[in-house]
Structures are given as structure tokens and as C-alpha cells.
Design an enzyme around this catalytic site. Structure first.
Site, PDB file in Angstrom:
ATOM      1  N   ASP A   5      45.685   5.497  23.895  1.00  0.00           N
ATOM      2  CA  ASP A   5      45.442   6.945  23.917  1.00  0.00           C
ATOM      3  C   ASP A   5      44.338   7.300  22.916  1.00  0.00           C
ATOM      4  O   ASP A   5      43.880   8.440  22.852  1.00  0.00           O
ATOM      5  CB  ASP A   5      46.730   7.758  23.681  1.00  0.00           C
ATOM      6  CG  ASP A   5      47.385   7.487  22.344  1.00  0.00           C
ATOM      7  OD1 ASP A   5      46.892   6.622  21.586  1.00  0.00           O
ATOM      8  OD2 ASP A   5      48.401   8.145  22.019  1.00  0.00           O
ATOM      9  N   SER A   6      43.858   6.296  22.159  1.00  0.00           N
ATOM     10  CA  SER A   6      42.674   6.484  21.325  1.00  0.00           C
ATOM     11  C   SER A   6      41.461   6.818  22.195  1.00  0.00           C
ATOM     12  O   SER A   6      40.433   7.270  21.678  1.00  0.00           O
ATOM     13  CB  SER A   6      42.397   5.230  20.483  1.00  0.00           C
ATOM     14  OG  SER A   6      42.382   4.071  21.300  1.00  0.00           O
TER      15      SER A   6
ATOM     16  N   ASP B 278      49.140   2.828  27.282  1.00  0.00           N
ATOM     17  CA  ASP B 278      49.651   3.502  26.086  1.00  0.00           C
ATOM     18  C   ASP B 278      50.224   4.867  26.459  1.00  0.00           C
ATOM     19  O   ASP B 278      49.483   5.734  26.951  1.00  0.00           O
ATOM     20  CB  ASP B 278      48.478   3.666  25.109  1.00  0.00           C
ATOM     21  CG  ASP B 278      48.931   3.913  23.696  1.00  0.00           C
ATOM     22  OD1 ASP B 278      50.132   3.769  23.401  1.00  0.00           O
ATOM     23  OD2 ASP B 278      48.064   4.243  22.869  1.00  0.00           O
TER      24      ASP B 278
ATOM     25  N   LYS C 217      53.227   0.820  26.177  1.00  0.00           N
ATOM     26  CA  LYS C 217      53.458   0.839  24.728  1.00  0.00           C
ATOM     27  C   LYS C 217      53.846   2.256  24.326  1.00  0.00           C
ATOM     28  O   LYS C 217      53.309   3.222  24.879  1.00  0.00           O
ATOM     29  CB  LYS C 217      52.185   0.432  23.987  1.00  0.00           C
ATOM     30  CG  LYS C 217      52.271   0.624  22.465  1.00  0.00           C
ATOM     31  CD  LYS C 217      51.053   0.112  21.762  1.00  0.00           C
ATOM     32  CE  LYS C 217      49.952   1.124  21.577  1.00  0.00           C
ATOM     33  NZ  LYS C 217      50.304   2.348  20.834  1.00  0.00           N
TER      34      LYS C 217
ATOM     35  N   GLU D  86      55.116   4.662  20.642  1.00  0.00           N
ATOM     36  CA  GLU D  86      55.206   4.672  19.179  1.00  0.00           C
ATOM     37  C   GLU D  86      56.604   5.030  18.711  1.00  0.00           C
ATOM     38  O   GLU D  86      57.289   5.843  19.333  1.00  0.00           O
ATOM     39  CB  GLU D  86      54.206   5.699  18.612  1.00  0.00           C
ATOM     40  CG  GLU D  86      52.765   5.373  18.947  1.00  0.00           C
ATOM     41  CD  GLU D  86      51.768   6.378  18.368  1.00  0.00           C
ATOM     42  OE1 GLU D  86      52.184   7.274  17.585  1.00  0.00           O
ATOM     43  OE2 GLU D  86      50.579   6.271  18.702  1.00  0.00           O
TER      44      GLU D  86
ATOM     45  N   GLU E 149      50.862  -1.551  12.957  1.00  0.00           N
ATOM     46  CA  GLU E 149      49.558  -0.952  12.614  1.00  0.00           C
ATOM     47  C   GLU E 149      49.489  -0.611  11.136  1.00  0.00           C
ATOM     48  O   GLU E 149      50.340   0.124  10.599  1.00  0.00           O
ATOM     49  CB  GLU E 149      49.305   0.311  13.460  1.00  0.00           C
ATOM     50  CG  GLU E 149      47.947   0.940  13.100  1.00  0.00           C
ATOM     51  CD  GLU E 149      47.438   1.967  14.094  1.00  0.00           C
ATOM     52  OE1 GLU E 149      48.074   2.158  15.147  1.00  0.00           O
ATOM     53  OE2 GLU E 149      46.385   2.566  13.804  1.00  0.00           O
TER      54      GLU E 149
HETATM   55  O1  KIV Z   1      45.581   4.162  21.156  1.00  0.00           O
HETATM   56  C1  KIV Z   1      45.345   3.106  20.582  1.00  0.00           C
HETATM   57  O2  KIV Z   1      44.260   2.514  20.672  1.00  0.00           O
HETATM   58  C2  KIV Z   1      46.417   2.557  19.763  1.00  0.00           C
HETATM   59  C3  KIV Z   1      46.007   1.593  18.706  1.00  0.00           C
HETATM   60  C4  KIV Z   1      45.434   2.325  17.553  1.00  0.00           C
HETATM   61  C5  KIV Z   1      47.154   0.759  18.286  1.00  0.00           C
HETATM   62  O3  KIV Z   1      47.537   2.930  19.921  1.00  0.00           O
END
Ligand code: KIV
Length: 289
Positions: free
Chosen positions: A48-49, A87, A117, A119, A186
Site C-alpha cells: 500500500d506504499s 497488501d 499481508k 499489519e 519492519e
Molecule cells: O506497503 C509496503 O510497501 C509495506 C512495506 C513498507 C513493508 O507494507
């Protein structure tokens, strides 16, 4: 031609057993994923980055499910070997088990991802259990969890006191018991990560958490110097793609302004007889008017 067999969770576990480090990088689009896959990347995270790196937002929070599923599908069309993890964006899994299962399912069914994934540690254990029970592999993510940045004091390293480190050990255990196939750590101290690796039976991956983990993740825009807002301590820049792009854009502008582009080789020709026929048509229409 080399056979491109798609990697599975047992393949990744076998890499851990034979002490081969797992390589992991983010991607948000087809051409980047194509090159990562061709280079031999083992895993790709559609993070989600992307909300920050691709869309220019100041945090990951504005990423939506539709955006994430669209870019996951693009990455999966390119990844013939790499194991792809989607994500789950902010509020796509927090509200309830039902919402979480439905959205995790979209990553798999519409996006083509191999796993998702999300969090959070112990507080997310039941949610993870529910997604895994629905048949979807889950990677846990603890330490610096950007979706909770305001709660954990910003985008900074975590687990640097004995109490905080113990909480991370407890979180890792809770995730393992909930059924994750992997845990992403992380920005936590390398020694704390090493303890988690020693105690875990699942794959432990690092982004900024030291060399003891079974594999390493970085953000592709960081390593290519394409993200300018900030650079975390753990990033190593492998190329200055921004300079190459800037130079290309400046050269294009110069050529167009100077009339050097397009050159004859960049234009299409019309056959002589068609050109003459066109001229004849023009003559006739001028006479007729
Ligand atoms: O969104 C992402 O790229 C991430 C990483 C920072 C672990 O969750």
C-alpha cells in the site's frame, strides 16, 4: 528457454531450510514486476506504499481496495515465477472478520495474488485466523506498521526497549499461532529480529530489521532513487533511475524545441501514387468550388 515455475509456500520454506535467503521487493506496475521477475526475485509485495510512491500521498492510508486490486492484477500478469503478496489497505480488514475475508478474497480472485499481508500483532490474531480458515495464506507485519503511524509515534524504529521488544516477541508468537505462513518485521533492532527468528517456525522476513531474517524486503522506488520525500536508514540505493529519467525528459524537450524530433525515420510515408491522387482530388475540389 528456462522454465518459469511459480514459487509456492513450500518452495519458500525449502529455501529457508537450505539457508538460501529469500529476495523480496515491492512492485506496483506491470513493467517493473516484469523486470523483477526476470531478474529472479523470489517474492513481490504489492504494497500500500504505492499510495505514496505512485500516487504522491503523504501516507499509505488513502490506498483503496480497488486501487490495490488493480495494481495487484498488473503485477501478477508479469510475475511468472515470483510469489506475489497483496497488501491489505487501511480499513479493508480492521472492521470485521467478514469484511477482511471478503477483501482478502478479492486480492486472490481478482488480483491473482498468492497471499495477503496485513499489519498488527496479537490484536489481529483472530482476524488472521479467520482469513486463514477461509483458505487464504496470510503474512503478518509487526514492528513499524505504517497504517498505525500516529499510534506508534510516527514512522520510526520499534522494539528498542526491553518491554517493547518483549511485546514484539509476544506478537510474533501470536501471529504464528494464528496461522500466518510468514512474518514481516519492519524497522526493529537486528538483535530482537534474531531472537524472533530463533523462536519462530514460520518464515521471518525483514525490512530494516537486520541480516538474521530468512529474507529481505525493500521498496523498489527507494532502491531506484525514485522516491524523494524521505529515505529510511535501512535503505540501500542501487541505482539513480531518477537522474536517467530526468536526463531523458530534458533531452526530449531540447530536441522538440529545436525541431530535431521527429526526424524522417520517426515519420510515416504515403506512397507516391496516393500522394498524387490526393493532389488531383484537391485540384478537382478547388475547380468545383
Ligand atoms: O506497503 C509496503 O510497501 C509495506 C512495506 C513498507 C513493508 O507494507
Amino acid at each position: 528457454m528456462e522454465e518459469r515455475k511459480k514459487l509456492t509456500i513450500p518452495d519458500l520454506q525449502a529455501m529457508v531450510e537450505r539457508k538460501e535467503k529469500i529476495t523480496f521487493l515491492t512492485a506496483y506496475d506491470y513493467p517493473t514486476a516484469l523486470l523483477e521477475d526476470r531478474a529472479g526475485m523470489d517474492m513481490i509485495l504489492v504494497g500500500d506504499s504505492g499510495a505514496m510512491c505512485l500516487l504522491g500521498h503523504k501516507s499509505t492510508l488513502p490506498a483503496t481496495m480497488d486501487f490495490m486490486v488493480t495494481i495487484t492484477a498488473a503485477v501478477c500478469r508479469a510475475a511468472t515465477r515470483a510469489f506475489v503478496v497483496g497488501d491489505m489497505p487501511y480499513m479493508s480488514y480492521q472492521p470485521s472478520d467478514e469484511v477482511a475475508i471478503r477483501n482478502a478474497g478479492r486480492f486472490i480472485a481478482e488480483g491473482g495474488a498468492d497471499a495477503v499481508k496485513l499489519e498488527g500483532g496479537a490484536r489481529m490474531a483472530d482476524r488472521i485466523r479467520a482469513i486463514v480458515k477461509a483458505g487464504i495464506p496470510v503474512m503478518g507485519h509487526i514492528g513499524l506498521t505504517p497504517q498505525a503511524a500516529s499510534m506508534i509515534g510516527g514512522l520510526k524504529a520499534q522494539g528498542r526497549s526491553a518491554r517493547a521488544a518483549q511485546a514484539l516477541l509476544d506478537d510474533a508468537q501470536a501471529l504464528e499461532e494464528a496461522g500466518v505462513f510468514a512474518i514481516l518485521l519492519e524497522a526493529i533492532p537486528a538483535k530482537v529480529a534474531e531472537l524472533i527468528v530463533e523462536r519462530s517456525k514460520v518464515i521471518v522476513l525483514s525490512i530494516g530489521s537486520g541480516p538474521a531474517c530468512h529474507g529481505q524486503l525493500l521498496i523498489v522506488h527507494d532502491i531506484l532513487s525514485l522516491f524523494e520525500a524521505f529515505t529510511p536508514k535501512f535503505v540501500k540505493k542501487y541505482a539513480d533511475v531518477a537522474s536517467v529519467m530526468l536526463q531523458a525528459f530534458q533531452n526530449y524537450i531540447k530536441d522538440v524545441k529545436a525541431g530535431k524530433f521527429p526526424a524522417p525515420e520517426h515519420t510515416y510515408a504515403i506512397p507516391k501514387e496516393e500522394w498524387e491522387a490526393l493532389a488531383e482530388m484537391a485540384r478537382r475540389s478547388t475547380k468545383g468550388s
